[in-house]
Design a protein around this motif. Structure first.
Motif, PDB file in Angstrom:
ATOM      1  N   UNK A   1       0.839  -1.213   0.000  1.00 25.06           N
ATOM      2  CA  UNK A   1       0.000   0.000   0.000  1.00 25.06           C
ATOM      3  C   UNK A   1       0.871   1.259   0.000  1.00 25.06           C
ATOM      4  N   UNK A   2       2.011   1.198   0.699  1.00 24.76           N
ATOM      5  CA  UNK A   2       2.949   2.320   0.683  1.00 24.76           C
ATOM      6  C   UNK A   2       3.507   2.556  -0.712  1.00 24.76           C
ATOM      7  N   UNK A   3       3.907   1.483  -1.401  1.00 21.85           N
ATOM      8  CA  UNK A   3       4.400   1.622  -2.766  1.00 21.85           C
ATOM      9  C   UNK A   3       3.364   2.273  -3.666  1.00 21.85           C
ATOM     10  N   UNK A   4       2.105   1.868  -3.492  1.00 18.84           N
ATOM     11  CA  UNK A   4       1.036   2.324  -4.385  1.00 18.84           C
ATOM     12  C   UNK A   4       0.478   3.686  -3.988  1.00 18.84           C
ATOM     13  N   UNK A   5       0.787   4.123  -2.764  1.00 17.33           N
ATOM     14  CA  UNK A   5       0.232   5.381  -2.279  1.00 17.33           C
ATOM     15  C   UNK A   5      -1.258   5.289  -2.024  1.00 17.33           C
ATOM     16  N   UNK A   6      -1.721   4.108  -1.633  1.00 18.93           N
ATOM     17  CA  UNK A   6      -3.148   3.889  -1.391  1.00 18.93           C
ATOM     18  C   UNK A   6      -3.437   3.708   0.098  1.00 18.93           C
ATOM     19  N   UNK A   7      -4.522   4.297   0.534  1.00 21.92           N
ATOM     20  CA  UNK A   7      -5.017   4.046   1.889  1.00 21.92           C
ATOM     21  C   UNK A   7      -5.621   2.640   1.922  1.00 21.92           C
ATOM     22  N   UNK A   8      -5.849   2.125   3.114  1.00 24.51           N
ATOM     23  CA  UNK A   8      -6.520   0.823   3.233  1.00 24.51           C
ATOM     24  C   UNK A   8      -7.898   0.877   2.568  1.00 24.51           C
ATOM     25  N   UNK A   9      -8.596   1.989   2.758  1.00 27.22           N
ATOM     26  CA  UNK A   9      -9.941   2.115   2.180  1.00 27.22           C
ATOM     27  C   UNK A   9      -9.899   2.004   0.654  1.00 27.22           C
ATOM     28  N   UNK A  10      -8.977   2.712   0.022  1.00 30.98           N
ATOM     29  CA  UNK A  10      -8.860   2.644  -1.441  1.00 30.98           C
ATOM     30  C   UNK A  10      -8.378   1.267  -1.899  1.00 30.98           C
ATOM     31  N   UNK A  11      -7.412   0.714  -1.183  1.00 28.91           N
ATOM     32  CA  UNK A  11      -6.857  -0.591  -1.541  1.00 28.91           C
ATOM     33  C   UNK A  11      -7.936  -1.668  -1.524  1.00 28.91           C
ATOM     34  N   UNK A  12      -8.850  -1.574  -0.568  1.00 32.62           N
ATOM     35  CA  UNK A  12      -9.897  -2.590  -0.448  1.00 32.62           C
ATOM     36  C   UNK A  12     -11.194  -2.207  -1.160  1.00 32.62           C
ATOM     37  N   UNK A  13     -11.102  -1.273  -2.105  1.00 30.84           N
ATOM     38  CA  UNK A  13     -12.243  -0.918  -2.950  1.00 30.84           C
ATOM     39  C   UNK A  13     -12.195  -1.803  -4.195  1.00 30.84           C
ATOM     40  N   UNK A  14     -13.062  -2.809  -4.302  1.00 31.70           N
ATOM     41  CA  UNK A  14     -12.975  -3.733  -5.434  1.00 31.70           C
ATOM     42  C   UNK A  14     -13.279  -3.085  -6.779  1.00 31.70           C
ATOM     43  N   UNK A  15     -13.954  -1.939  -6.778  1.00 29.92           N
ATOM     44  CA  UNK A  15     -14.210  -1.255  -8.049  1.00 29.92           C
ATOM     45  C   UNK A  15     -12.971  -0.524  -8.548  1.00 29.92           C
ATOM     46  N   UNK A  16     -11.973  -0.352  -7.694  1.00 28.88           N
ATOM     47  CA  UNK A  16     -10.697   0.222  -8.083  1.00 28.88           C
ATOM     48  C   UNK A  16      -9.670  -0.879  -8.325  1.00 28.88           C
ATOM     49  N   UNK A  17      -9.525  -1.772  -7.348  1.00 26.06           N
ATOM     50  CA  UNK A  17      -8.431  -2.738  -7.338  1.00 26.06           C
ATOM     51  C   UNK A  17      -8.955  -4.167  -7.236  1.00 26.06           C
ATOM     52  N   UNK A  18      -8.692  -4.958  -8.275  1.00 29.45           N
ATOM     53  CA  UNK A  18      -8.985  -6.392  -8.234  1.00 29.45           C
ATOM     54  C   UNK A  18      -7.728  -7.098  -7.730  1.00 29.45           C
ATOM     55  N   UNK A  19      -7.897  -8.003  -6.788  1.00 25.66           N
ATOM     56  CA  UNK A  19      -6.767  -8.781  -6.265  1.00 25.66           C
ATOM     57  C   UNK A  19      -7.017 -10.240  -6.620  1.00 25.66           C
ATOM     58  N   UNK A  20      -6.195 -10.735  -7.515  1.00 24.55           N
ATOM     59  CA  UNK A  20      -6.372 -12.082  -8.058  1.00 24.55           C
ATOM     60  C   UNK A  20      -5.055 -12.845  -7.949  1.00 24.55           C
ATOM     61  N   UNK A  21      -4.863 -13.566  -6.848  1.00 23.64           N
ATOM     62  CA  UNK A  21      -3.615 -14.323  -6.699  1.00 23.64           C
ATOM     63  C   UNK A  21      -3.593 -15.547  -7.616  1.00 23.64           C
ATOM     64  N   UNK A  22      -2.427 -16.099  -7.796  1.00 21.56           N
ATOM     65  CA  UNK A  22      -2.287 -17.309  -8.610  1.00 21.56           C
ATOM     66  C   UNK A  22      -2.929 -18.505  -7.921  1.00 21.56           C
ATOM     67  N   UNK A  23      -2.896 -18.516  -6.608  1.00 21.30           N
ATOM     68  CA  UNK A  23      -3.595 -19.513  -5.808  1.00 21.30           C
ATOM     69  C   UNK A  23      -4.459 -18.773  -4.810  1.00 21.30           C
ATOM     70  N   UNK A  24      -5.692 -19.188  -4.647  1.00 23.41           N
ATOM     71  CA  UNK A  24      -6.642 -18.433  -3.826  1.00 23.41           C
ATOM     72  C   UNK A  24      -6.601 -18.796  -2.344  1.00 23.41           C
ATOM     73  N   UNK A  25      -5.981 -19.925  -2.003  1.00 21.79           N
ATOM     74  CA  UNK A  25      -5.966 -20.402  -0.615  1.00 21.79           C
ATOM     75  C   UNK A  25      -4.535 -20.499  -0.090  1.00 21.79           C
ATOM     76  N   UNK A  26      -4.401 -20.406   1.219  1.00 19.14           N
ATOM     77  CA  UNK A  26      -3.098 -20.547   1.872  1.00 19.14           C
ATOM     78  C   UNK A  26      -2.560 -21.948   1.606  1.00 19.14           C
TER      79      UNK A  26
END
Length: 193
Positions: free
Chosen positions: A64-89
């Motif tokens: 989030x520091x690299x991106x300059x995003x607050x937690x609120x912006x980072x967790x806005x799915x209409x802004x940022x999609x988070x799609x890992x290569x594997x979805x589970x630990x």
């Protein structure tokens, strides 16, 4: 073609590799068809598995520091999609977490990516996402990150922000001095749209 909501529900209830997961399945993704930024990551860590919130750990704080995003912006799915290569630990290995489970990406990734039609920037984080999204980068994460200008401004290869990579950041100070400020500017442009 199934609806986005139906596909996302299927992802969240996936048990495809349950027998291989030490803590059981808990797919962690953040998706919305209007997202403008795609964060292609590796796999959730243990803390993320426990909370169900992607990058809810020290790696996320650095990212989030690299991106300059607050937690609120980072967790806005209409802004940022988070799609890992594997979805589970995937569990713990000798030198950190195990690689993402190999079943996940072939089963889900294409169907999800084709529904993310408004992506203007893809952040490729770590070696497993790099192998999928930038397969021509075969000389490792460091070389891919050094080659960032080849892909700018639509794709940015990034090292994993994990504290276990502190040695990499010390050896590659240019990254935070040169690339991170430009990345913040690019993110700010997309936030303002």
């Amino acid at each position: 073609m199934s609806s986005f909501a139906s596909l996302l529900a299927d992802v969240r209830s996936c048990t495809l590799c349950a027998e291989h997961l030490p803590l059981g399945p808990r797919p962690v993704v953040q998706l919305h068809p209007q997202a403008r930024i795609l964060l292609a990551a590796q796999a959730p860590g243990r803390k993320v598995h426990e909370t169900g919130l992607p990058f809810n750990d020290a790696s996320g704080d650095r990212l989030r520091g690299w991106l300059g995003l607050s937690r609120e912006s980072f967790y806005d799915p209409e802004l940022l999609a988070i799609l890992p290569m594997g979805f589970c630990y995937p569990g713990k290995g000798k030198s950190g977490d195990l690689p993402p489970r190999p079943e996940c990406a072939p089963r889900w990734r294409s169907a999800l990516l084709e529904r993310l039609t408004d992506i203007r920037l893809t952040l490729v984080v770590g070696q497993y996402a790099l192998a999928y999204h930038l397969p021509e980068e075969r000389q490792g994460v460091t070389q891919a990150v050094l080659n960032w200008q080849k892909y700018w401004p639509t794709v940015v290869p990034l090292p994993h922000p994990s504290p276990t990579n502190n040695g990499w950041f010390s050896a590659n100070r240019w990254f935070e001095l040169e690339l991170v400020p430009l990345l913040r500017e690019r993110i700010a442009e997309l936030v303002a749209e």
